[in-house]
Scaffold this active site. Structure first.
Site, PDB file in Angstrom:
ATOM      1  N   ARG A   1     -12.778  16.436   2.222  1.00 18.13           N
ATOM      2  CA  ARG A   1     -11.997  17.267   1.474  1.00 18.13           C
ATOM      3  C   ARG A   1     -10.631  17.511   2.111  1.00 18.13           C
ATOM      4  O   ARG A   1     -10.284  18.438   3.187  1.00 18.13           O
ATOM      5  CB  ARG A   1     -12.699  18.591   1.714  1.00 18.13           C
ATOM      6  CG  ARG A   1     -13.809  18.512   0.761  1.00 18.13           C
ATOM      7  CD  ARG A   1     -14.704  19.720   0.847  1.00 18.13           C
ATOM      8  NE  ARG A   1     -16.075  19.761   0.456  1.00 18.13           N
ATOM      9  CZ  ARG A   1     -17.129  20.419   0.492  1.00 18.13           C
ATOM     10  NH1 ARG A   1     -16.878  21.614   1.372  1.00 18.13           N
ATOM     11  NH2 ARG A   1     -18.183  20.486  -0.158  1.00 18.13           N
TER      12      ARG A   1
ATOM     13  N   ARG B   1      -5.237  17.407  12.470  1.00 16.97           N
ATOM     14  CA  ARG B   1      -4.081  18.230  12.769  1.00 16.97           C
ATOM     15  C   ARG B   1      -3.958  18.989  13.973  1.00 16.97           C
ATOM     16  O   ARG B   1      -2.995  18.875  14.983  1.00 16.97           O
ATOM     17  CB  ARG B   1      -3.788  19.093  11.743  1.00 16.97           C
ATOM     18  CG  ARG B   1      -3.184  18.174  10.239  1.00 16.97           C
ATOM     19  CD  ARG B   1      -3.494  19.030   9.162  1.00 16.97           C
ATOM     20  NE  ARG B   1      -2.435  20.324   9.208  1.00 16.97           N
ATOM     21  CZ  ARG B   1      -2.611  21.228   8.484  1.00 16.97           C
ATOM     22  NH1 ARG B   1      -3.504  21.461   7.746  1.00 16.97           N
ATOM     23  NH2 ARG B   1      -1.717  22.230   8.659  1.00 16.97           N
TER      24      ARG B   1
ATOM     25  N   ASP C   1      -6.958  18.771   3.067  1.00 13.10           N
ATOM     26  CA  ASP C   1      -6.229  19.851   2.934  1.00 13.10           C
ATOM     27  C   ASP C   1      -4.941  19.843   2.286  1.00 13.10           C
ATOM     28  O   ASP C   1      -4.535  18.857   1.579  1.00 13.10           O
ATOM     29  CB  ASP C   1      -5.774  20.675   4.236  1.00 13.10           C
ATOM     30  CG  ASP C   1      -6.965  20.889   5.184  1.00 13.10           C
ATOM     31  OD1 ASP C   1      -8.041  21.284   4.538  1.00 13.10           O
ATOM     32  OD2 ASP C   1      -6.761  21.167   5.999  1.00 13.10           O
TER      33      ASP C   1
END
Lengths: 248, 248
Positions: free
Chosen positions: B51, B196, B53
């Site tokens: 999934r 990230r 972002d």
């Protein structure tokens, strides 16, 4: 003391109506001049090496401008890169002799045209997507015929005002990649939409619609109707402009 | 007969609110499901391997869906590529056993993070621009400490609902380029915003603000406040998803 400053620029042409200033249009020259004028405190006119059309990108456009402002070169570069919009970047700034003229002093311009065979999402605005493979051998044979000094009227849009339409092509090279083809063309000068006309014609050859020697007939005809359609602007990059370096 | 179809997708995440369907938002899953539903004539639910972002790109996202429609695979791929918006492209279509599940069957996901030192106009939405060079040696030393099986709670956004926050990192590799750094990370699974968070922390190390062994302390803390800030989404790509290939 008046200074002559040279910039090397990269831009994404997607949202520009080309290099040259036009009333009420977003152009690279206009955008650059607005930033320079506000930075240096007097009206700036920037001279570009090549007038790229709407949608055409640059990896190494060259421009120069005059100013009396003593701002150090490093500060000019940094200030431009923090005020220019994200689709224009300054790569280099240097000071050149007063005789330097980005367009008239240029000896050689190199354009790159990117063709891809696969539909892409990333980088889709920077390549021409074509279905079906091209015959690189026939394209190379056609490309070779553009080398040397020719009248390129057949590859020039009718509205072009230039009287002398002869250009010297130094290089017209095809690189066959896994997922596409790159065409690189160097010449002393280019007429308007000339690279796109040559690439559009090479693609007709690569698809077997025209023989490689059609390139000779087209050049001799001196008539735009003989050449193939222009390849779209978003595959085209002004890659490099070469100057005679002053002797040390 | 019910068919299980697998797609490999590339997308430019810039204008998407991520992969997963959300009400009134433009998402990749939603866009894909709308096209598939209209193509195959019945409601389609697509399962994605990861999934991503909002703003994160994919070079090789994998998705699967079920259908009774006998449309040949080639036609599905061609029809999708002509109806999907330009920022999503289908790279491959194949038919897989009914047990295949894009998320649960995945054995390994690989993400790429691109950092550039030079302000760019072309490709500006696909890399994180950082001023000043990073110390690649200290970053490598920190990266190595993420290898193996760890609880990655410290690199996970607080809202993540996963109970088990342990992941096995197979690879965390830095490539030093002329104009930037690429970080490639492979793991069996990733928590939300984990890549990230790791990249943001590695950049702190590369700037000399933290020592490489801070990575150990951060992992042991199991608290998001210990890690560095998240690197921005536009430098991140879901590069590849690997499955155990069924034996022939």
């Amino acid at each position: 003391m008046q200074r002559n400053i040279r910039l090397r620029l990269e831009y994404d042409g997607t949202d520009f109506k080309g290099w040259q200033v036009q009333p009420d249009q977003r152009t690279v020259q206009g955008t650059l001049e607005t930033c320079l004028t506000s930075l240096l405190g007097h009206p700036i006119r920037a001279i570009g090496a090549g007038r790229t059309d709407a949608g055409v990108h640059a990896l190494g456009q060259v421009a120069n401008f005059s100013t009396f402002n003593p701002l150090p070169l490093k500060r000019i570069g940094a200030a431009l890169n923090s005020t220019l919009p994200p689709d224009v970047a300054v790569l280099d700034v240097d000071e050149v002799p007063p005789t330097f003229h980005a367009r008239r002093s240029a000896r050689r311009r190199t354009y790159l045209y990117r063709i891809v065979y696969r539909r892409r999402a990333i980088g889709r605005g920077q390549a021409w997507y074509l279905r079906g493979r091209l015959n690189i051998d026939t394209m190379r044979s056609a490309a070779t015929r553009t080398l040397g000094y020719h009248d390129f009227t057949s590859f020039c849009v009718a509205s072009s005002e230039k009287e002398n339409r002869s250009c010297r092509v130094f290089l017209c090279m095809l690189a066959c990649l896994k997922d596409g083809v790159h065409v690189e063309i160097s010449a002393d000068r280019f007429l308007r939409s000339m690279v796109r006309g040559i690439v559009g014609t090479l693609v007709q050859v690569g698809r077997g619609r025209r023989a490689p020697d059609a390139m000779d007939t087209i050049l001799q005809a001196r008539d735009r109707q003989y050449a193939g359609p222009n390849a779209p602007p978003h595959g085209l990059f002004l890659k490099e402009v070469t100057y005679e370096e002053p002797e040390e």
